[in-house]
Design a protein around this motif. Structure first.
Motif, PDB file in Angstrom:
ATOM      1  N   THR A   1     -42.795   1.234  17.520  1.00 25.12           N
ATOM      2  CA  THR A   1     -41.397   0.850  17.687  1.00 25.12           C
ATOM      3  C   THR A   1     -40.496   2.070  17.858  1.00 25.12           C
ATOM      4  N   GLU A   2     -40.814   3.144  17.147  1.00 24.86           N
ATOM      5  CA  GLU A   2     -39.996   4.345  17.260  1.00 24.86           C
ATOM      6  C   GLU A   2     -40.268   5.075  18.573  1.00 24.86           C
ATOM      7  N   LEU A   3     -41.519   5.088  19.011  1.00 25.04           N
ATOM      8  CA  LEU A   3     -41.839   5.714  20.294  1.00 25.04           C
ATOM      9  C   LEU A   3     -41.139   4.993  21.435  1.00 25.04           C
ATOM     10  N   ALA A   4     -41.062   3.675  21.344  1.00 25.39           N
ATOM     11  CA  ALA A   4     -40.452   2.888  22.422  1.00 25.39           C
ATOM     12  C   ALA A   4     -39.001   3.280  22.640  1.00 25.39           C
TER      13      ALA A   4
ATOM     14  N   HIS B   1     -42.657  12.711  25.534  1.00 18.71           N
ATOM     15  CA  HIS B   1     -43.852  12.007  26.013  1.00 18.71           C
ATOM     16  C   HIS B   1     -44.653  11.506  24.817  1.00 18.71           C
ATOM     17  N   GLY B   2     -44.775  10.193  24.681  1.00 22.99           N
ATOM     18  CA  GLY B   2     -45.554   9.612  23.606  1.00 22.99           C
ATOM     19  C   GLY B   2     -47.035   9.601  23.922  1.00 22.99           C
ATOM     20  N   PHE B   3     -47.855   9.798  22.900  1.00 21.32           N
ATOM     21  CA  PHE B   3     -49.314   9.816  23.051  1.00 21.32           C
ATOM     22  C   PHE B   3     -49.868   8.877  21.994  1.00 21.32           C
ATOM     23  N   VAL B   4     -50.338   7.710  22.414  1.00 25.52           N
ATOM     24  CA  VAL B   4     -50.717   6.675  21.453  1.00 25.52           C
ATOM     25  C   VAL B   4     -52.130   6.177  21.715  1.00 25.52           C
ATOM     26  N   GLY B   5     -52.740   5.681  20.662  1.00 21.70           N
ATOM     27  CA  GLY B   5     -54.075   5.129  20.756  1.00 21.70           C
ATOM     28  C   GLY B   5     -54.603   4.810  19.376  1.00 21.70           C
ATOM     29  N   PRO B   6     -55.593   3.923  19.269  1.00 23.07           N
ATOM     30  CA  PRO B   6     -56.167   3.589  17.962  1.00 23.07           C
ATOM     31  C   PRO B   6     -56.864   4.795  17.342  1.00 23.07           C
ATOM     32  N   ASN B   7     -57.216   4.693  16.068  1.00 25.85           N
ATOM     33  CA  ASN B   7     -58.006   5.735  15.426  1.00 25.85           C
ATOM     34  C   ASN B   7     -59.320   5.921  16.190  1.00 25.85           C
ATOM     35  N   GLY B   8     -59.692   7.179  16.407  1.00 21.39           N
ATOM     36  CA  GLY B   8     -60.930   7.461  17.124  1.00 21.39           C
ATOM     37  C   GLY B   8     -60.794   7.415  18.634  1.00 21.39           C
ATOM     38  N   ALA B   9     -59.544   7.314  19.124  1.00 26.03           N
ATOM     39  CA  ALA B   9     -59.339   7.220  20.576  1.00 26.03           C
ATOM     40  C   ALA B   9     -59.517   8.555  21.283  1.00 26.03           C
TER      41      ALA B   9
ATOM     42  N   ARG C   1     -35.611   6.225   6.353  1.00 31.08           N
ATOM     43  CA  ARG C   1     -34.467   7.098   6.630  1.00 31.08           C
ATOM     44  C   ARG C   1     -34.924   8.458   7.145  1.00 31.08           C
ATOM     45  N   ALA C   2     -35.945   9.018   6.514  1.00 30.31           N
ATOM     46  CA  ALA C   2     -36.448  10.329   6.936  1.00 30.31           C
ATOM     47  C   ALA C   2     -37.004  10.257   8.355  1.00 30.31           C
ATOM     48  N   ARG C   3     -37.667   9.134   8.702  1.00 29.04           N
ATOM     49  CA  ARG C   3     -38.201   8.985  10.060  1.00 29.04           C
ATOM     50  C   ARG C   3     -37.082   8.936  11.081  1.00 29.04           C
ATOM     51  N   ILE C   4     -36.041   8.163  10.773  1.00 30.96           N
ATOM     52  CA  ILE C   4     -34.913   8.057  11.705  1.00 30.96           C
ATOM     53  C   ILE C   4     -34.258   9.415  11.910  1.00 30.96           C
ATOM     54  N   GLU C   5     -34.055  10.149  10.818  1.00 30.56           N
ATOM     55  CA  GLU C   5     -33.431  11.470  10.914  1.00 30.56           C
ATOM     56  C   GLU C   5     -34.290  12.430  11.725  1.00 30.56           C
ATOM     57  N   LEU C   6     -35.623  12.361  11.547  1.00 26.51           N
ATOM     58  CA  LEU C   6     -36.528  13.218  12.306  1.00 26.51           C
ATOM     59  C   LEU C   6     -36.445  12.895  13.791  1.00 26.51           C
ATOM     60  N   MET C   7     -36.415  11.611  14.135  1.00 24.98           N
ATOM     61  CA  MET C   7     -36.325  11.213  15.532  1.00 24.98           C
ATOM     62  C   MET C   7     -35.035  11.699  16.174  1.00 24.98           C
ATOM     63  N   GLU C   8     -33.954  11.697  15.408  1.00 23.80           N
ATOM     64  CA  GLU C   8     -32.679  12.198  15.936  1.00 23.80           C
ATOM     65  C   GLU C   8     -32.765  13.696  16.221  1.00 23.80           C
ATOM     66  N   ILE C   9     -33.471  14.430  15.365  1.00 23.31           N
ATOM     67  CA  ILE C   9     -33.666  15.864  15.596  1.00 23.31           C
ATOM     68  C   ILE C   9     -34.459  16.083  16.878  1.00 23.31           C
ATOM     69  N   LEU C  10     -35.492  15.280  17.096  1.00 23.06           N
ATOM     70  CA  LEU C  10     -36.319  15.416  18.301  1.00 23.06           C
ATOM     71  C   LEU C  10     -35.501  15.128  19.559  1.00 23.06           C
ATOM     72  N   LYS C  11     -34.625  14.138  19.494  1.00 21.03           N
ATOM     73  CA  LYS C  11     -33.763  13.847  20.644  1.00 21.03           C
ATOM     74  C   LYS C  11     -32.857  15.027  20.946  1.00 21.03           C
ATOM     75  N   GLU C  12     -32.330  15.646  19.888  1.00 24.36           N
ATOM     76  CA  GLU C  12     -31.449  16.801  20.083  1.00 24.36           C
ATOM     77  C   GLU C  12     -32.211  17.972  20.678  1.00 24.36           C
ATOM     78  N   LEU C  13     -33.455  18.171  20.234  1.00 23.92           N
ATOM     79  CA  LEU C  13     -34.273  19.248  20.790  1.00 23.92           C
ATOM     80  C   LEU C  13     -34.534  19.036  22.275  1.00 23.92           C
TER      81      LEU C  13
ATOM     82  N   LEU D   1     -37.699   6.232  21.575  1.00 24.58           N
ATOM     83  CA  LEU D   1     -37.582   7.691  21.638  1.00 24.58           C
ATOM     84  C   LEU D   1     -38.073   8.260  22.965  1.00 24.58           C
ATOM     85  N   CYS D   2     -39.199   7.759  23.464  1.00 29.60           N
ATOM     86  CA  CYS D   2     -39.898   8.396  24.585  1.00 29.60           C
ATOM     87  C   CYS D   2     -39.469   7.853  25.941  1.00 29.60           C
TER      88      CYS D   2
END
Length: 318
Positions: A200-203, A37-45, A173-185, A205-206
């Motif tokens: 773009t990554e949330l779209a 579940h992605g949680f997004v919003g501008p700074n101060g949201a 690269r580190a971001r992509i690898e982290l996202m793959e770990i989250l998918k596995e979890l 991933l989530c």
């Protein structure tokens, strides 16, 4: 609200203020079990305040928040056994080795030495950190330290992970690898609630998303529902095998046509119709009736970034 058996977290009319400033204003959403579940919003949201309430670090001033059926204010000790929290700005005992650091937190959760050793071995394998077991944390890159921070949140085998900007400061690269770990979890049965600015990554991933702006929920639901809801009614993309002027002329005569855009690099048409006469079958029939060879046809829905911009306001909240 949904069936409680399919929901691990329910937030109902949550509000929280600091010195008269309403940071979170009657926020309501659910986190489905075994979802990302992605949680997004501008700074101060109000994202960080909401996350701290979910992590039992702040009590709700008003409203109700429950995790696995337990109130986060009244049953915070029991809730903490079921959640893992990874902060945006993390502090680490940098003179410890990776194993020592994770072993320390395992002991804090009351795990035996044998349990800790097996669990840490499994987590280091999952996060691809087994080769760094005896490395000092101070000598690790930021990406590796992020993995150790995630491993620390997994030590007690939580059911729900609360991640605040986990990919902040990481190279691609580190971001992509982290996202793959989250998918596995998630595939292993974990529920993941992730706050991030990297749309773009949330779209990719989530499967669910909540958009917060100026302390209020602007959308909460499935990712597919968001892009469809925010798309204009009756917008379709038509791609032909080859350009055919007769098809373009016929599309321009469709009832309810609002706009027709043509990609000059390829025979691709973006057909926008008003809501009432919008009919995808009519578009396809028009192509075939005028000798067009259809290569691809789809509804043209907005991306997460476009929907986000439409739902949120510019500027910093005062």
């Amino acid at each position: 609200m949904s069936d409680s058996s399919s929901v691990c977290c329910q937030v109902n009319q949550l509000s929280h203020a600091y010195s008269g400033h309403l940071a979170v204003d009657r926020v309501s959403f659910e986190i489905a079990r075994q979802s990302i579940h992605g949680f997004v919003g501008p700074n101060g949201a109000g994202k960080t305040t909401t996350l701290k309430v979910l992590a039992t670090l702040q009590k709700p001033q008003s409203g109700q928040v429950s995790i696995f059926g337990m109130d986060v204010g009244e049953n915070y000790k029991a809730v903490r056994k079921r959640i893992g929290y990874m902060q945006d700005h993390f502090s680490m005992y940098r003179k410890m080795t990776v194993f020592e650091y994770l072993d320390f937190f395992g002991a804090a959760y009351g795990m035996s030495a044998a349990e800790r050793d097996k669990t840490i071995t499994d987590i280091l394998a999952l996060t691809d950190m087994d080769g760094r077991r005896h490395s000092l944390i101070s000598g690790l890159s930021r990406g590796m330290q992020q993995r150790v921070s995630l491993a620390r949140a997994l030590v007690h085998d939580p059911d729900l992970l609360l991640l605040d900007e986990p990919a902040s400061g990481l190279d691609p690269r580190a971001r992509i690898e982290l996202m793959e770990i989250l998918k596995e979890l998630c595939q292993l049965g974990k529920t993941i609630f992730i706050s991030s600015h990297i749309l773009t990554e949330l779209a990719s991933l989530c499967d669910h998303v909540t958009i917060l702006d100026r302390g209020q929920v602007k959308y909460t639901g499935t990712m597919k529902g968001l892009v469809k809801e925010q798309s204009q009614d009756g917008v379709y993309k038509v791609e032909l095998e080859e350009a055919k002027p007769e098809v373009e002329a016929a599309l321009r005569q469709l009832p309810g046509l609002v706009d027709l855009q043509v990609d000059e690099r390829a025979p691709i048409y973006r057909v926008e119709l008003t809501a009432n006469p919008a009919n995808p079958q009519r578009v396809v029939e028009t192509v075939f009736a005028h000798g067009g060879a259809l290569k691809a046809f789809r509804e043209d829905m907005k991306e997460l970034s476009e929907a986000f911009m439409d739902l949120t306001q510019p500027g910093v909240r005062s």
